[in-house]
Design a protein around this motif. Structure first.
Motif, PDB file in Angstrom:
ATOM      1  N   GLN A 119      -6.653   8.476   9.808  1.00  0.00           N
ATOM      2  CA  GLN A 119      -5.594   7.618  10.335  1.00  0.00           C
ATOM      3  C   GLN A 119      -5.388   6.395   9.456  1.00  0.00           C
ATOM      4  O   GLN A 119      -5.400   5.265   9.916  1.00  0.00           O
ATOM      5  CB  GLN A 119      -5.904   7.199  11.783  1.00  0.00           C
ATOM      6  CG  GLN A 119      -6.011   8.380  12.748  1.00  0.00           C
ATOM      7  CD  GLN A 119      -5.997   7.959  14.197  1.00  0.00           C
ATOM      8  OE1 GLN A 119      -4.998   7.468  14.703  1.00  0.00           O
ATOM      9  NE2 GLN A 119      -7.112   8.161  14.878  1.00  0.00           N
ATOM     10  N   GLY A 120      -5.208   6.631   8.165  1.00  0.00           N
ATOM     11  CA  GLY A 120      -4.912   5.560   7.236  1.00  0.00           C
ATOM     12  C   GLY A 120      -3.418   5.364   7.061  1.00  0.00           C
ATOM     13  O   GLY A 120      -2.604   6.173   7.511  1.00  0.00           O
ATOM     14  N   ILE A 121      -3.032   4.279   6.390  1.00  0.00           N
ATOM     15  CA  ILE A 121      -1.629   4.046   6.031  1.00  0.00           C
ATOM     16  C   ILE A 121      -1.162   5.206   5.165  1.00  0.00           C
ATOM     17  O   ILE A 121      -1.903   5.690   4.305  1.00  0.00           O
ATOM     18  CB  ILE A 121      -1.474   2.703   5.311  1.00  0.00           C
ATOM     19  CG1 ILE A 121      -1.706   1.546   6.299  1.00  0.00           C
ATOM     20  CG2 ILE A 121      -0.094   2.568   4.675  1.00  0.00           C
ATOM     21  CD1 ILE A 121      -1.741   0.181   5.642  1.00  0.00           C
ATOM     22  N   PHE A 122       0.074   5.642   5.370  1.00  0.00           N
ATOM     23  CA  PHE A 122       0.513   6.890   4.748  1.00  0.00           C
ATOM     24  C   PHE A 122       1.961   6.817   4.281  1.00  0.00           C
ATOM     25  O   PHE A 122       2.726   5.940   4.683  1.00  0.00           O
ATOM     26  CB  PHE A 122       0.379   8.039   5.757  1.00  0.00           C
ATOM     27  CG  PHE A 122       1.115   7.801   7.049  1.00  0.00           C
ATOM     28  CD1 PHE A 122       2.457   8.136   7.186  1.00  0.00           C
ATOM     29  CD2 PHE A 122       0.478   7.221   8.139  1.00  0.00           C
ATOM     30  CE1 PHE A 122       3.137   7.909   8.367  1.00  0.00           C
ATOM     31  CE2 PHE A 122       1.146   6.985   9.343  1.00  0.00           C
ATOM     32  CZ  PHE A 122       2.483   7.324   9.457  1.00  0.00           C
ATOM     33  N   LYS A 152       0.832  -1.203   0.000  1.00  0.00           N
ATOM     34  CA  LYS A 152       0.000   0.000   0.000  1.00  0.00           C
ATOM     35  C   LYS A 152       0.869   1.255   0.000  1.00  0.00           C
ATOM     36  O   LYS A 152       0.573   2.241  -0.686  1.00  0.00           O
ATOM     37  CB  LYS A 152      -0.921  -0.006   1.215  1.00  0.00           C
ATOM     38  CG  LYS A 152      -1.784   1.242   1.367  1.00  0.00           C
ATOM     39  CD  LYS A 152      -2.636   1.518   0.138  1.00  0.00           C
ATOM     40  CE  LYS A 152      -3.631   0.399  -0.117  1.00  0.00           C
ATOM     41  NZ  LYS A 152      -4.490   0.702  -1.314  1.00  0.00           N
ATOM     42  N   GLU A 153       1.961   1.227   0.765  1.00  0.00           N
ATOM     43  CA  GLU A 153       2.834   2.396   0.825  1.00  0.00           C
ATOM     44  C   GLU A 153       3.515   2.657  -0.519  1.00  0.00           C
ATOM     45  O   GLU A 153       3.705   3.822  -0.906  1.00  0.00           O
ATOM     46  CB  GLU A 153       3.869   2.204   1.939  1.00  0.00           C
ATOM     47  CG  GLU A 153       3.241   2.281   3.325  1.00  0.00           C
ATOM     48  CD  GLU A 153       4.148   1.845   4.445  1.00  0.00           C
ATOM     49  OE1 GLU A 153       3.800   2.111   5.613  1.00  0.00           O
ATOM     50  OE2 GLU A 153       5.192   1.214   4.171  1.00  0.00           O
ATOM     51  N   ILE A 154       3.857   1.609  -1.238  1.00  0.00           N
ATOM     52  CA  ILE A 154       4.430   1.806  -2.566  1.00  0.00           C
ATOM     53  C   ILE A 154       3.384   2.415  -3.502  1.00  0.00           C
ATOM     54  O   ILE A 154       3.696   3.307  -4.310  1.00  0.00           O
ATOM     55  CB  ILE A 154       4.973   0.480  -3.128  1.00  0.00           C
ATOM     56  CG1 ILE A 154       6.237   0.077  -2.361  1.00  0.00           C
ATOM     57  CG2 ILE A 154       5.286   0.611  -4.622  1.00  0.00           C
ATOM     58  CD1 ILE A 154       6.838  -1.231  -2.799  1.00  0.00           C
ATOM     59  N   ASP A 187       8.491  -0.012   8.621  1.00  0.00           N
ATOM     60  CA  ASP A 187       7.105  -0.139   8.161  1.00  0.00           C
ATOM     61  C   ASP A 187       6.572   1.150   7.557  1.00  0.00           C
ATOM     62  O   ASP A 187       5.370   1.403   7.565  1.00  0.00           O
ATOM     63  CB  ASP A 187       6.192  -0.574   9.327  1.00  0.00           C
ATOM     64  CG  ASP A 187       6.287   0.354  10.531  1.00  0.00           C
ATOM     65  OD1 ASP A 187       6.868   1.438  10.410  1.00  0.00           O
ATOM     66  OD2 ASP A 187       5.770  -0.026  11.605  1.00  0.00           O
ATOM     67  N   ASP A 188       7.480   1.997   7.027  1.00  0.00           N
ATOM     68  CA  ASP A 188       6.978   3.222   6.421  1.00  0.00           C
ATOM     69  C   ASP A 188       7.872   3.667   5.278  1.00  0.00           C
ATOM     70  O   ASP A 188       8.942   3.106   5.038  1.00  0.00           O
ATOM     71  CB  ASP A 188       6.844   4.343   7.462  1.00  0.00           C
ATOM     72  CG  ASP A 188       8.191   4.828   7.999  1.00  0.00           C
ATOM     73  OD1 ASP A 188       9.218   4.177   7.711  1.00  0.00           O
ATOM     74  OD2 ASP A 188       8.212   5.856   8.688  1.00  0.00           O
TER      75      ASP A 188
END
Length: 306
Positions: free
Chosen positions: A131-134, A30-32, A70-71
């Motif tokens: 507050q979603g993945i960012f 998701k981050e990619i 993780d980011d």
């Protein structure tokens, strides 16, 4: 599932002696996806950006994520960062979200590009902000470089930022005749402004004085002694390197940056993630997670008190 970028995403694996689970891989994936959205906007608007910190280290050492990270973090020089914020506000559409002080009920001096269909819960009492993945997009600002002017710019920037994040502290200092680097009457005028106008004063100052120091850093991290300033020369030129199968821009002087920040960066050192305690899910929207878990906690509390 959205497009898959992470190899063998459906299976756990060991990387550098660390267990990378399928859940972590889905978060990375998701981050990619979010990083590629940042990349799209930056290329369209001719905005240079760079992998920074752990993402830069992961790219140089692992050709991808540090297994225990993780980011994704990227950096943009302050003048270009302001153009990015403006462009992102126009370009990014739901379910993606541009989070900064102007768009959400949160006081930060950087921008997050996130996916509202996911969770990265940092505040269980909240629900008042997304507050979603960012992916973090940090502005790089002028900081002290050993010169008198660099020192003054750094101190003035800090006082202007404190007017945003802790106005009462500045007000108390003025009442107690504390010496300031920004003129007293200027600080008093700024303190009378609404939040967004105070932030704009701080940002405008950072843009105006960006060229007056030879070193840069993400100011908030630097002021908290969590990062070191680096020479602007480090960021001259761009080299693209592999990162989980995509190409990511790195500063031409990435080796100098990593050596300055991490020392012998080629040797892996297992360390906690900066987001320890943050509950992340690529599958559950943050509003659903907050609602359901808080409901369970309330029911558990009711039971315990009976």
């Amino acid at each position: 599932m959205d497009k898959v970028y992470i190899t063998d995403i459906e299976h756990d694996e060991i990387r550098s002696g660390f267990l990378v689970t399928t859940d972590r891989k889905k978060i990375w994936n998701k981050e990619i996806e979010l990083l590629l959205e940042v990349d799209r906007i930056c290329k369209k608007h001719n905005i240079p950006y760079f992998a920074i910190d752990g993402t830069m280290l992961g790219c140089a050492r692992h050709n991808g994520f540090i297994p225990w990270d993780d980011d994704i973090d990227v950096a943009i020089m302050r003048p270009d960062y302001m153009r990015f914020v403006e462009a992102a506000a126009q370009e990014i559409k739901a379910p993606f979200f541009v989070q900064n002080i102007y768009t959400d009920n949160i006081i930060i001096n950087w921008t997050k590009i996130m996916d509202d269909r996911t969770s990265a819960i940092e505040d269980w009492d909240g629900g008042c902000f997304h507050q979603g993945i960012f992916v973090d997009v940090f502005p790089m600002d002028a900081v002290a470089d050993g010169s008198k002017k660099g020192f003054l710019i750094d101190e003035m920037s800090k006082e202007l930022w404190m007017c945003v994040i802790a106005p009462k502290q500045i007000e108390d200092g003025l009442q107690n005749s504390v010496t300031t680097h920004v003129a007293r009457q200027t600080l008093e005028r700024i303190l009378g402004m609404p939040l967004y106008e105070r932030m704009k004063v701080y940002e405008d100052f950072c843009v105006k004085h960006f060229d007056e120091s030879s070193k840069v850093a993400f100011q908030m991290s630097y002021w908290c002694n969590r990062s070191k300033p680096v020479s602007k020369n480090v960021f001259k030129g761009i080299t693209y390197m592999d990162f989980e199968g995509i190409k990511v821009p790195m500063p031409g002087g990435y080796d100098e940056f990593l050596t300055e920040v991490y020392g012998n960066w080629r040797v892996p050192v297992h360390s906690p993630s900066a987001h320890e305690g943050v509950v992340m899910s690529a599958d559950i929207p943050y509003d659903v997670m907050l609602r359901d878990i808080n409901r369970e906690l309330l029911q558990c509390g009711d039971y315990l008190w009976k």
